[in-house]
Design a protein around this motif. Structure first.
Motif, PDB file in Angstrom:
ATOM      1  N   ARG A 272     -29.111 -23.501 -19.222  1.00 43.05           N
ATOM      2  CA  ARG A 272     -30.232 -24.415 -19.474  1.00 43.05           C
ATOM      3  C   ARG A 272     -31.111 -23.958 -20.637  1.00 43.05           C
ATOM      4  O   ARG A 272     -31.496 -24.763 -21.491  1.00 43.05           O
ATOM      5  CB  ARG A 272     -31.078 -24.561 -18.209  1.00 43.05           C
ATOM      6  CG  ARG A 272     -32.335 -25.385 -18.444  1.00 43.05           C
ATOM      7  CD  ARG A 272     -33.226 -25.489 -17.226  1.00 43.05           C
ATOM      8  NE  ARG A 272     -33.081 -26.787 -16.600  1.00 43.05           N
ATOM      9  CZ  ARG A 272     -32.453 -27.003 -15.467  1.00 43.05           C
ATOM     10  NH1 ARG A 272     -31.888 -26.001 -14.822  1.00 43.05           N
ATOM     11  NH2 ARG A 272     -32.377 -28.210 -14.964  1.00 43.05           N
TER      12      ARG A 272
ATOM     13  N   LEU B  94     -18.729 -28.869 -22.573  1.00 39.33           N
ATOM     14  CA  LEU B  94     -19.958 -29.292 -23.244  1.00 39.33           C
ATOM     15  C   LEU B  94     -19.603 -29.961 -24.558  1.00 39.33           C
ATOM     16  O   LEU B  94     -18.727 -29.491 -25.292  1.00 39.33           O
ATOM     17  CB  LEU B  94     -20.855 -28.075 -23.520  1.00 39.33           C
ATOM     18  CG  LEU B  94     -21.957 -28.234 -24.580  1.00 39.33           C
ATOM     19  CD1 LEU B  94     -22.996 -29.249 -24.120  1.00 39.33           C
ATOM     20  CD2 LEU B  94     -22.611 -26.890 -24.885  1.00 39.33           C
TER      21      LEU B  94
ATOM     22  N   LEU C 295     -25.334 -35.468 -17.458  1.00 44.13           N
ATOM     23  CA  LEU C 295     -24.786 -34.399 -16.620  1.00 44.13           C
ATOM     24  C   LEU C 295     -23.755 -34.978 -15.662  1.00 44.13           C
ATOM     25  O   LEU C 295     -24.040 -35.928 -14.922  1.00 44.13           O
ATOM     26  CB  LEU C 295     -25.910 -33.720 -15.837  1.00 44.13           C
ATOM     27  CG  LEU C 295     -27.000 -33.054 -16.695  1.00 44.13           C
ATOM     28  CD1 LEU C 295     -28.105 -32.505 -15.814  1.00 44.13           C
ATOM     29  CD2 LEU C 295     -26.400 -31.959 -17.555  1.00 44.13           C
TER      30      LEU C 295
ATOM     31  N   PHE D  57     -29.619 -24.928 -23.976  1.00 41.08           N
ATOM     32  CA  PHE D  57     -29.716 -26.361 -24.260  1.00 41.08           C
ATOM     33  C   PHE D  57     -31.125 -26.733 -24.720  1.00 41.08           C
ATOM     34  O   PHE D  57     -31.304 -27.458 -25.700  1.00 41.08           O
ATOM     35  CB  PHE D  57     -29.374 -27.174 -23.004  1.00 41.08           C
ATOM     36  CG  PHE D  57     -27.913 -27.252 -22.685  1.00 41.08           C
ATOM     37  CD1 PHE D  57     -27.128 -28.266 -23.203  1.00 41.08           C
ATOM     38  CD2 PHE D  57     -27.319 -26.324 -21.851  1.00 41.08           C
ATOM     39  CE1 PHE D  57     -25.777 -28.352 -22.897  1.00 41.08           C
ATOM     40  CE2 PHE D  57     -25.974 -26.403 -21.538  1.00 41.08           C
ATOM     41  CZ  PHE D  57     -25.197 -27.417 -22.064  1.00 41.08           C
TER      42      PHE D  57
ATOM     43  N   TYR E 270     -24.420 -26.805 -17.529  1.00 36.61           N
ATOM     44  CA  TYR E 270     -25.779 -27.021 -18.033  1.00 36.61           C
ATOM     45  C   TYR E 270     -26.774 -26.126 -17.303  1.00 36.61           C
ATOM     46  O   TYR E 270     -27.623 -25.480 -17.933  1.00 36.61           O
ATOM     47  CB  TYR E 270     -26.168 -28.490 -17.870  1.00 36.61           C
ATOM     48  CG  TYR E 270     -27.565 -28.811 -18.358  1.00 36.61           C
ATOM     49  CD1 TYR E 270     -27.803 -29.077 -19.698  1.00 36.61           C
ATOM     50  CD2 TYR E 270     -28.645 -28.843 -17.476  1.00 36.61           C
ATOM     51  CE1 TYR E 270     -29.082 -29.371 -20.155  1.00 36.61           C
ATOM     52  CE2 TYR E 270     -29.925 -29.130 -17.921  1.00 36.61           C
ATOM     53  CZ  TYR E 270     -30.138 -29.393 -19.264  1.00 36.61           C
ATOM     54  OH  TYR E 270     -31.407 -29.669 -19.707  1.00 36.61           O
TER      55      TYR E 270
END
Length: 473
Positions: A244, A272, A262, A247, A240
């Protein structure tokens, strides 16, 4: 906030991240502002269990769609003609989405040998869910997902990097030995119809592109079924942090607040996954669609592609499914239950309604005209039928309402003389407030066809005349 080892965030519609404390979710502003997101968190993450049974069970039986089959195992259903039609239409809708992406359609076996090393290694993750069969001295199990046959097939496929991503689709029966207590109507079953779309990519970067594409496509697919959803990511924390921006941008693109779970380390084959979660009429959440980036199975099964330098490299696999057909059907019925709970009239999307137009003659002398109207609509690809039973007009209109027929066309002397129909449009009506409109046959045809644009069509699975239909329940 952590629960066990996981940390939770919520990405709001603007892309801002908020810490989420599961002991007090409403402290998180996006949760406080979104009742569906809040209910999902209470149901899925906190463990709130509603006491009411899901509404779709009573509805699927009352509408003569689906029922339990007492002569079979738990979680195996019988589908009556109307239910079979709805199920096939949803499957057509899902297939259409896969084909629009250029996916290739395959078919693989239902059962597999338990002594195959690669299959056994994958199946061991779900050992308590296996349906096992003893055939001679061999132990076989029924598929609980499409991966086994697909991955064995893809192991033998020759792919070059210029062909990637390769998208492969299958829709087939699947079996999971859920506990008796877990089996609930169409929501969780032991035998269900599972569509799977797998994308074989050259690397994680390409896999993320596929992840985004499928996420947006599945959002459209659910919208076409009339469903809203909660969106959630579950990811290894390092993955993540590394991605980032991806996302956050995707969450903003969806236009929905997104829950993020997470995990400090990867415990699954995926790094993911996302989930499209539905919250039903009694507040219980369940997963519909999912997209996952698999970083293990390519190596396990030996699925490779040939790179530009001639070397063989392992694929990154994107697993995805829009959800089992039965569960999507469950959500459609639960959505109708929400309409009733809110004080409105329940209805299905017109393209999914078994009967789209019900024609009702006031008297026997109007029957020929009623049949003419219905036959013209049928020729246009509309599911129309005629209530020619020897009952009063008011009773027939009431029965059409109980079946949630979206267009009910009554014909009498005036309509026969003018070549019109008097139509009650359910979407514009309210309880005890029918919306009626005199229309020509062509106007009615055009109104219905407008609602069917871009959606699958199938003929009715029952006779056009209601007097010729047996009662299945």
């Amino acid at each position: 906030m952590t629960l066990g080892e996981a940390r939770y965030l919520v990405i709001d519609r603007s892309g801002r991240e908020h810490e989420l404390d599961l002991t007090d979710p409403e402290k998180c502003p996006p949760v406080a502002e979104d009742p569906m997101l809040k209910q999902f968190i209470l149901s899925e993450e906190v463990g709130y269990m509603p006491h009411e049974p899901p509404a779709h069970i009573e509805l699927m039986r009352r509408l003569e769609l689906v029922d339990y089959e007492p002569a079979s195992d738990v979680g195996h259903m019988r589908f009556y003609p109307k239910g079979a039609l709805m199920k096939d239409l949803i499957a057509d809708w899902v297939l259409g989405v896969a084909l629009s992406l250029g996916a290739m359609v395959i078919e693989t076996p239902t059962m597999y040998r338990a002594d195959e090393p690669d299959i056994r290694a994958q199946a061991e993750r779900f050992v308590e869910k296996d349906y096992k069969l003893q055939v001679g001295n061999k132990v076989l199990f029924l598929r609980f997902a499409g991966d086994f046959g697909l991955f064995r097939m893809m192991k033998d496929v020759k792919m070059s990097v210029r062909q990637l991503p390769v998208r492969v689709f299958e829709i087939a029966p699947s079996y999971r030995l859920e506990t008796r207590r877990e089996c609930v109507g169409l929501r969780r079953m032991r035998k269900f119809t599972m569509p799977d779309l797998h994308c074989f990519c050259k690397d994680v970067e390409q896999a993320l592109e596929e992840f985004r594409l499928l996420t947006l496509k599945y959002a459209e697919l659910l919208k076409g079924l009339g469903l809203d959803f909660v969106h959630a990511y579950r990811a290894e924390e390092a993955f993540y942090e590394e991605n980032r921006d991806f996302f956050v941008k995707l969450a903003v693109e969806l236009g929905k607040p997104t829950l993020v779970q997470l995990m400090p380390e990867r415990k699954h084959y995926w790094a993911l996954k996302n989930e499209f979660q539905y919250v039903d009429s009694v507040g219980k959440s369940f997963q519909l669609s999912t997209v996952q980036i698999d970083v293990e199975d390519s190596e396990r099964y030996g699925i490779t592609y040939v790179d530009t330098d001639g070397s063989e490299k392992g694929c990154t696999i994107v697993h995805s499914s829009p959800g089992s057909i039965e569960r999507l059907m469950c959500a459609v019925l639960e959505e109708a239950a929400k309409m009733m709970k809110a004080g409105g009239l329940a209805m299905l999307p017109t393209w999914l309604s078994p009967t789209q137009v019900r024609v009702i003659p006031i008297a026997d002398r109007h029957l020929d005209y009623a049949l003419k109207v219905a036959e013209e609509l049928v020729r246009a690809g509309i599911r129309a039928d005629v209530d020619d039973r020897r009952r009063s007009m008011d009773w027939k209109v009431r029965m059409a309402g109980m079946e949630w027929v979206p267009y009910v066309a009554v014909v009498g002397d005036k309509e026969v003389a003018q070549g019109t129909v008097m139509v009650t449009i359910r979407a514009k009506s309210g309880p005890d407030r029918p919306y009626k409109l005199s229309m020509t046959i062509d106007e009615l045809r055009q109104a219905v066809l407008k609602e069917l644009e871009g959606k699958p069509r199938r003929p009715h699975y029952l006779p056009i005349r209601l007097s010729m239909r047996p009662a299945f329940r």
